[in-house]
Design a protein around this motif. Structure first.
Motif, PDB file in Angstrom:
ATOM      1  N   ARG A   1       3.546  15.110  -6.109  1.00  0.00           N
ATOM      2  CA  ARG A   1       4.689  14.997  -5.197  1.00  0.00           C
ATOM      3  C   ARG A   1       4.269  14.985  -3.719  1.00  0.00           C
ATOM      4  O   ARG A   1       4.604  15.897  -2.953  1.00  0.00           O
ATOM      5  CB  ARG A   1       5.697  16.126  -5.459  1.00  0.00           C
ATOM      6  N   PRO A   2       3.552  13.957  -3.290  1.00  0.00           N
ATOM      7  CA  PRO A   2       3.157  13.869  -1.882  1.00  0.00           C
ATOM      8  C   PRO A   2       4.363  13.603  -0.985  1.00  0.00           C
ATOM      9  O   PRO A   2       5.437  13.206  -1.461  1.00  0.00           O
ATOM     10  CB  PRO A   2       2.192  12.673  -1.870  1.00  0.00           C
ATOM     11  N   ASP A   3       4.172  13.809   0.317  1.00  0.00           N
ATOM     12  CA  ASP A   3       5.239  13.552   1.286  1.00  0.00           C
ATOM     13  C   ASP A   3       5.267  12.098   1.737  1.00  0.00           C
ATOM     14  O   ASP A   3       6.296  11.623   2.228  1.00  0.00           O
ATOM     15  CB  ASP A   3       5.052  14.448   2.520  1.00  0.00           C
ATOM     16  N   LEU A   4       4.150  11.385   1.585  1.00  0.00           N
ATOM     17  CA  LEU A   4       4.074   9.991   2.015  1.00  0.00           C
ATOM     18  C   LEU A   4       2.890   9.332   1.309  1.00  0.00           C
ATOM     19  O   LEU A   4       1.880   9.989   1.038  1.00  0.00           O
ATOM     20  CB  LEU A   4       3.913   9.897   3.535  1.00  0.00           C
ATOM     21  N   ILE A   5       3.025   8.021   1.029  1.00  0.00           N
ATOM     22  CA  ILE A   5       1.957   7.264   0.374  1.00  0.00           C
ATOM     23  C   ILE A   5       1.568   6.075   1.245  1.00  0.00           C
ATOM     24  O   ILE A   5       2.443   5.308   1.670  1.00  0.00           O
ATOM     25  CB  ILE A   5       2.401   6.747  -1.011  1.00  0.00           C
ATOM     26  N   LEU A   6       0.275   5.940   1.510  1.00  0.00           N
ATOM     27  CA  LEU A   6      -0.281   4.735   2.132  1.00  0.00           C
ATOM     28  C   LEU A   6      -0.828   3.893   0.986  1.00  0.00           C
ATOM     29  O   LEU A   6      -1.820   4.270   0.345  1.00  0.00           O
ATOM     30  CB  LEU A   6      -1.390   5.087   3.120  1.00  0.00           C
ATOM     31  N   LEU A   7      -0.190   2.777   0.712  1.00  0.00           N
ATOM     32  CA  LEU A   7      -0.451   2.026  -0.511  1.00  0.00           C
ATOM     33  C   LEU A   7      -0.978   0.631  -0.197  1.00  0.00           C
ATOM     34  O   LEU A   7      -0.259  -0.204   0.363  1.00  0.00           O
ATOM     35  CB  LEU A   7       0.847   1.924  -1.329  1.00  0.00           C
ATOM     36  N   ASP A   8      -2.225   0.370  -0.586  1.00  0.00           N
ATOM     37  CA  ASP A   8      -2.793  -0.968  -0.419  1.00  0.00           C
ATOM     38  C   ASP A   8      -2.158  -1.915  -1.435  1.00  0.00           C
ATOM     39  O   ASP A   8      -1.820  -1.515  -2.555  1.00  0.00           O
ATOM     40  CB  ASP A   8      -4.311  -0.912  -0.609  1.00  0.00           C
ATOM     41  N   LEU A   9      -2.017  -3.168  -1.046  1.00  0.00           N
ATOM     42  CA  LEU A   9      -1.382  -4.130  -1.938  1.00  0.00           C
ATOM     43  C   LEU A   9      -2.330  -4.629  -3.021  1.00  0.00           C
ATOM     44  O   LEU A   9      -1.964  -4.730  -4.193  1.00  0.00           O
ATOM     45  CB  LEU A   9      -0.864  -5.316  -1.113  1.00  0.00           C
ATOM     46  N   MET A  10      -3.563  -4.928  -2.652  1.00  0.00           N
ATOM     47  CA  MET A  10      -4.541  -5.487  -3.589  1.00  0.00           C
ATOM     48  C   MET A  10      -5.454  -4.373  -4.083  1.00  0.00           C
ATOM     49  O   MET A  10      -6.310  -3.895  -3.345  1.00  0.00           O
ATOM     50  CB  MET A  10      -5.362  -6.580  -2.901  1.00  0.00           C
ATOM     51  N   LEU A  11      -5.260  -3.966  -5.328  1.00  0.00           N
ATOM     52  CA  LEU A  11      -5.997  -2.838  -5.879  1.00  0.00           C
ATOM     53  C   LEU A  11      -6.571  -3.197  -7.247  1.00  0.00           C
ATOM     54  O   LEU A  11      -5.962  -3.964  -7.997  1.00  0.00           O
ATOM     55  CB  LEU A  11      -5.080  -1.624  -6.054  1.00  0.00           C
ATOM     56  N   PRO A  12      -7.718  -2.621  -7.602  1.00  0.00           N
ATOM     57  CA  PRO A  12      -8.185  -2.766  -8.980  1.00  0.00           C
ATOM     58  C   PRO A  12      -7.328  -1.927  -9.926  1.00  0.00           C
ATOM     59  O   PRO A  12      -6.828  -0.876  -9.548  1.00  0.00           O
ATOM     60  CB  PRO A  12      -9.624  -2.225  -8.915  1.00  0.00           C
ATOM     61  N   GLY A  13      -7.132  -2.430 -11.122  1.00  0.00           N
ATOM     62  CA  GLY A  13      -6.386  -1.665 -12.126  1.00  0.00           C
ATOM     63  C   GLY A  13      -4.913  -1.988 -12.172  1.00  0.00           C
ATOM     64  O   GLY A  13      -4.372  -2.308 -13.226  1.00  0.00           O
ATOM     65  N   LYS A  14      -4.228  -1.891 -11.028  1.00  0.00           N
ATOM     66  CA  LYS A  14      -2.798  -2.193 -10.965  1.00  0.00           C
ATOM     67  C   LYS A  14      -2.444  -2.587  -9.541  1.00  0.00           C
ATOM     68  O   LYS A  14      -2.860  -1.940  -8.575  1.00  0.00           O
ATOM     69  CB  LYS A  14      -1.960  -0.994 -11.411  1.00  0.00           C
ATOM     70  N   ASP A  15      -1.649  -3.644  -9.400  1.00  0.00           N
ATOM     71  CA  ASP A  15      -1.252  -4.169  -8.101  1.00  0.00           C
ATOM     72  C   ASP A  15      -0.328  -3.197  -7.369  1.00  0.00           C
ATOM     73  O   ASP A  15       0.482  -2.502  -7.986  1.00  0.00           O
ATOM     74  CB  ASP A  15      -0.533  -5.505  -8.316  1.00  0.00           C
ATOM     75  N   GLY A  16      -0.454  -3.169  -6.030  1.00  0.00           N
ATOM     76  CA  GLY A  16       0.358  -2.269  -5.228  1.00  0.00           C
ATOM     77  C   GLY A  16       1.851  -2.505  -5.358  1.00  0.00           C
ATOM     78  O   GLY A  16       2.650  -1.562  -5.308  1.00  0.00           O
ATOM     79  N   LEU A  17       2.267  -3.753  -5.522  1.00  0.00           N
ATOM     80  CA  LEU A  17       3.690  -4.041  -5.691  1.00  0.00           C
ATOM     81  C   LEU A  17       4.220  -3.453  -6.996  1.00  0.00           C
ATOM     82  O   LEU A  17       5.335  -2.922  -7.044  1.00  0.00           O
ATOM     83  CB  LEU A  17       3.941  -5.551  -5.656  1.00  0.00           C
TER      84      LEU A  17
END
Length: 233
Positions: free
Chosen positions: A50-66
């Protein structure tokens, strides 16, 4: 208690050097930081920690950010700032439509990113405010919640800012440019379609609360207004 001065932030970024740099800047600003380098376990981690905020890259290995954003939004309103090198408008619109609260294009300055983080946290972790009430809705800014009777929904920070602007001046018509200024305090350039996309999603959520009433009205060629239902509706 978590405040805007000390938040728990998750960085999801496969560029290790960039992730370390951003983490250093965030820690220097008093935040607690965790880092995940691939997408597969992000949703489970967020559910657990349960973080307060997420910085999420769009292009990731394993599963896409979208895909990650879509899954998180199905169960949580935690603020999400997307970071990506894909700058096409369709990517920006898609990311925001899925519920991202902000969108930062690479390459970016870590100082700029920290400023964006602070801005989002100010909106989402501000000291508790009393509920505002107008017509059938009650707005809870500190929790990004909207309530009508016994029903309740959660909004993203961007959706809440949009609703709060319209809601605070019933009957007043806000142009798309004016709404952009209210929502994006950094005065970035976005298209009219971005506001329309937010309004469409907000209307869909409000329909869950008050299915028989249309509260946000389009004014052709001008913008949008919040209109209180007539007495007896």
């Amino acid at each position: 208690m978590t405040t805007t001065e000390t938040a728990y932030i998750l960085i999801v970024e496969d560029e290790e050097r960039l992730a370390r740099l951003v983490a250093d800047y965030l820690r220097a600003n008093g935040h607690r930081v965790e880092h995940l380098a691939e997408g597969t376990g992000v949703v489970a981690w967020v559910r657990r920690e349960r973080p307060d905020l997420i910085l999420l890259d769009l292009m990731l290995p394993g599963k896409d950010g979208l895909d990650i954003c879509r899954e998180i939004r199905a169960e949580s309103s935690v603020p999400i700032i997307m970071t990506t090198a894909r700058v096409e408008e369709i990517d920006r619109l898609l990311g925001l439509e899925l519920g991202a609260d902000d969108y930062v294009c690479k390459p970016y300055s870590p100082r700029e990113l920290v400023a964006r983080v602070k801005a989002v946290l100010r909106r989402t972790l501000a000291p508790e405010q009393p509920a505002a009430e107008s017509g059938p809705l009650r707005l809870y800014r500190d929790e990004l919640r909207v309530r009508a009777g016994e029903r309740e929904i959660e909004l993203t920070a961007v959706e809440f800012a949009l609703l709060e602007t319209l809601y605070g001046a019933p009957g007043r018509i806000f142009s798309r440019d004016r709404l952009m200024d209210r929502i994006y305090r950094d005065h970035r350039v976005v298209s009219d379609r971005t506001i329309d996309s937010h309004v469409k999603k907000l209307r869909r959520k409000l329909a869950e609360l008050v299915p028989d009433q249309e509260l946000i009205h389009s004014v052709y060629g001008v913008g949008y207004r919040y209109e209180l239902p007539a007495a007896g509706d």
